[in-house]
Design a protein around this motif. Structure first.
Motif, PDB file in Angstrom:
ATOM      1  N   LEU A 190      38.212  41.357  33.299  1.00 54.84           N
ATOM      2  CA  LEU A 190      38.490  39.925  33.250  1.00 54.84           C
ATOM      3  C   LEU A 190      39.889  39.660  32.711  1.00 54.84           C
ATOM      4  CD1 LEU A 190      37.161  37.128  33.715  1.00 54.84           C
ATOM      5  CD2 LEU A 190      36.529  37.163  31.298  1.00 54.84           C
ATOM      6  N   ALA A 191      40.303  40.411  31.697  1.00 59.49           N
ATOM      7  CA  ALA A 191      41.623  40.206  31.096  1.00 59.49           C
ATOM      8  C   ALA A 191      42.743  40.745  31.971  1.00 59.49           C
ATOM      9  CB  ALA A 191      41.667  40.870  29.715  1.00 59.49           C
ATOM     10  N   GLU A 192      42.456  41.765  32.785  1.00 58.60           N
ATOM     11  CA  GLU A 192      43.488  42.316  33.648  1.00 58.60           C
ATOM     12  C   GLU A 192      43.612  41.563  34.972  1.00 58.60           C
ATOM     13  OE1 GLU A 192      43.249  46.486  34.309  1.00 58.60           O
ATOM     14  OE2 GLU A 192      43.914  47.002  32.286  1.00 58.60           O
ATOM     15  N   GLY A 193      42.589  40.789  35.333  1.00 60.88           N
ATOM     16  CA  GLY A 193      42.586  40.108  36.624  1.00 60.88           C
ATOM     17  C   GLY A 193      43.814  39.265  36.921  1.00 60.88           C
ATOM     18  N   PRO A 194      44.245  38.392  35.980  1.00 62.82           N
ATOM     19  CA  PRO A 194      45.410  37.540  36.269  1.00 62.82           C
ATOM     20  C   PRO A 194      46.747  38.260  36.165  1.00 62.82           C
ATOM     21  CG  PRO A 194      44.005  36.616  34.522  1.00 62.82           C
ATOM     22  CD  PRO A 194      43.622  38.051  34.712  1.00 62.82           C
ATOM     23  N   SER A 195      46.752  39.496  35.670  1.00 60.14           N
ATOM     24  CA  SER A 195      48.013  40.121  35.276  1.00 60.14           C
ATOM     25  C   SER A 195      48.950  40.383  36.447  1.00 60.14           C
ATOM     26  CB  SER A 195      47.742  41.427  34.530  1.00 60.14           C
ATOM     27  OG  SER A 195      47.069  42.353  35.360  1.00 60.14           O
ATOM     28  N   SER A 196      48.420  40.858  37.567  1.00 55.73           N
ATOM     29  CA  SER A 196      49.300  41.236  38.679  1.00 55.73           C
ATOM     30  C   SER A 196      50.083  40.046  39.206  1.00 55.73           C
ATOM     31  CB  SER A 196      48.478  41.870  39.803  1.00 55.73           C
ATOM     32  OG  SER A 196      49.320  42.355  40.823  1.00 55.73           O
ATOM     33  N   ALA A 197      49.397  38.934  39.419  1.00 54.57           N
ATOM     34  CA  ALA A 197      50.090  37.743  39.921  1.00 54.57           C
ATOM     35  C   ALA A 197      51.122  37.237  38.919  1.00 54.57           C
ATOM     36  CB  ALA A 197      49.077  36.641  40.234  1.00 54.57           C
TER      37      ALA A 197
END
Length: 473
Positions: free
Chosen positions: A151-158
């Motif tokens: 959940l915490a890594e999900g937004p990271s790439s964008a």
């Protein structure tokens, strides 16, 4: 790249025919930058741009190390906790469930917070996710901690791509995108062997502790040096008058495009399917590759952890080569569709053919070679398609567009690790099970590559979705 509106006159508006003819080209900007000692067309320092890009890459290296550590510690975890291959695969897949969900929050985070605080928050959350298994080892704790990490890594790439693109004009985004996408390779080349040595020498808990410490150190450095770039506006950054921005600032000069039109664009749909199929391969490599080398091909644990880097070395080399070539040729007038759609799609087709042949190979080192080269050709898709998709939307919608695009991509990681575990448990031998799983992955990716070759066209979709923008390289 300069963005102007299609009506009116004055700063930020469409130039007259004579003005357009006299508009500076990319080479003019490069000459001016050289005369100014590395200052770009919007006044930004190129040294600062690449220094901050390097810092973003380092965070992504930590990101992928957090993902890859499960594959590195999978065997000692299975032995200590009495887990089956299907259970480890389930943990890997459920990580990508929350990772997919988290990706849809990238646009919201970009509106609620500046990139400075959103990325430091995510990095500290990743560090915290490493700690529960150190204190209380168990399947339930492993599952919950990986769900939280996803959940915490999900937004990271964008958000990382948005931060990097903020310091680079659109025609030159493939290389920084390749460095970000290559972070997975850098992590497996440089970090995975180190984590393997730590695991073998001190135990798997110390590998998790090392990753938690790395996240905290990064956050301290980030807070001290980051500042926003000139090409993309971010979150709660200070607003300025149009007269202060200058005509070359693209961040807010263009009206928004309805989200549904962006998400239904053929380039977005087929591109999302293709990167999803390739990401399925990436997730299986992250979760299962050391186990494949050890249980399927007969290598030792230390050898398997070190060989984890082989596919990444090939992938990083091909990503950098294709991205540098793409940026240079596009600035010279080459077709963006050929360089950012056709080239990576053909690479995925080559990868699919190689993986499809894997079950017919019985020599271990040849299997390693085929898997490594096939992975490398497929990996080209990430930086080139990310840059292509970012081009079809207005600059201020970059984070939201990439957030959804990369969240869809992560669905491949949701399905593939668990399916691989099931295939391995059902196969006559581990080697046969892993080879069959890679064969299926190659077939699916090949079909998606054909779809992108037929339907994806970022130039066409950009003109349709951004009618108010006149874009010059």
């Amino acid at each position: 790249m300069t963005v102007t509106t299609a009506s009116g006159s004055g700063p930020g508006r469409k130039p007259s025919a004579s003005a357009a003819a006299d508009a500076p080209t990319t080479s003019d900007f490069e000459t001016l930058a050289a005369q100014r000692g590395g200052v770009g067309p919007l006044g930004e320092s190129r040294l600062t741009a690449w220094s901050l890009t390097s810092l973003l890459v380092s965070l992504y290296v930590i990101n992928y190390a957090d993902k890859a550590v499960l594959g590195i510690i999978a065997k000692p975890l299975r032995e200590e906790l009495g887990l089956s291959a299907s259970q480890i695969g389930l943990v890997g897949s459920l990580f990508f469930l929350t990772f997919t969900i988290g990706g849809f929050f990238a646009g919201l985070l970009n509106r609620w917070m500046t990139l400075r605080w959103s990325l430091v928050l995510l990095g500290l959350c990743w560090a915290a996710a490493m700690l529960p298994m150190i204190a209380v080892a168990g399947f339930a704790v492993l599952l919950i901690s990986r769900l939280f990490l996803g959940l915490a890594e999900g937004p990271s790439s964008a958000l990382l791509h948005t931060a990097a693109y903020a310091w680079h004009p659109p025609a030159r985004r493939a290389l920084p995108g390749a460095l970000l996408a290559g972070s997975a390779s850098i992590s497996k080349i440089a970090i995975a062997p180190l984590l393997t040595v730590i695991t073998v020498s001190f135990g798997w808990r110390w590998a998790l502790f090392a990753l938690a410490a790395a996240g905290v150190v990064w956050a301290v450095v980030w807070l001290s040096v980051w500042r926003p770039g000139p090409y993309i506006a971010s979150g709660k950054t200070k607003k300025v008058d149009d007269s202060e921005k200058g005509e070359d600032s693209p961040a807010d000069a263009e009206p928004a495009t309805p989200w549904i039109k962006i998400f239904l664009a053929p380039t977005f749909i087929t591109g999302a399917l293709l990167v999803m199929s390739v990401y399925a391969l990436v997730s299986v490599v992250l979760t299962w590759l050391p186990s494949y080398f050890e249980d399927g091909l007969g290598y030792s644990q230390l050898q398997s952890g070190s060989m984890f880097a082989f596919p990444s070395i090939v992938g990083l080399a091909l990503m950098l080569l294709s991205s540098v070539t793409s940026d240079r040729m596009i600035t010279k007038g080459a077709s963006p569709r050929v360089l950012r759609i056709v080239v990576p799609s053909v690479g995925v087709l080559i990868s699919g053919v190689m993986l499809f042949l894997l079950p017919s190979i019985s020599t271990p080192i040849i299997c390693v070679l085929i898997l490594s080269v096939g992975y490398g050709f497929a990996a080209m898709v990430f930086p080139l398609f990310n840059a292509a998709v970012a081009e079809i939307c207005p600059p201020r919608q970059t984070a939201g567009t990439l957030g959804v695009f990369l969240a869809i991509m992560a669905i491949g990681g949701l399905v593939a690790p668990y399916a691989t575990g099931v295939i391995v448990d059902a196969a006559a031998t581990p080697a046969e099970g892993y080879a069959t799983a890679f064969q299926v992955l190659g077939l699916v990716a090949s079909v998606c590559a054909v779809l992108t070759l037929v339907f994806a066209n970022p130039v066409r979709d950009r003109k349709r979705l951004r009618p108010h923008a006149v874009l010059t390289a």
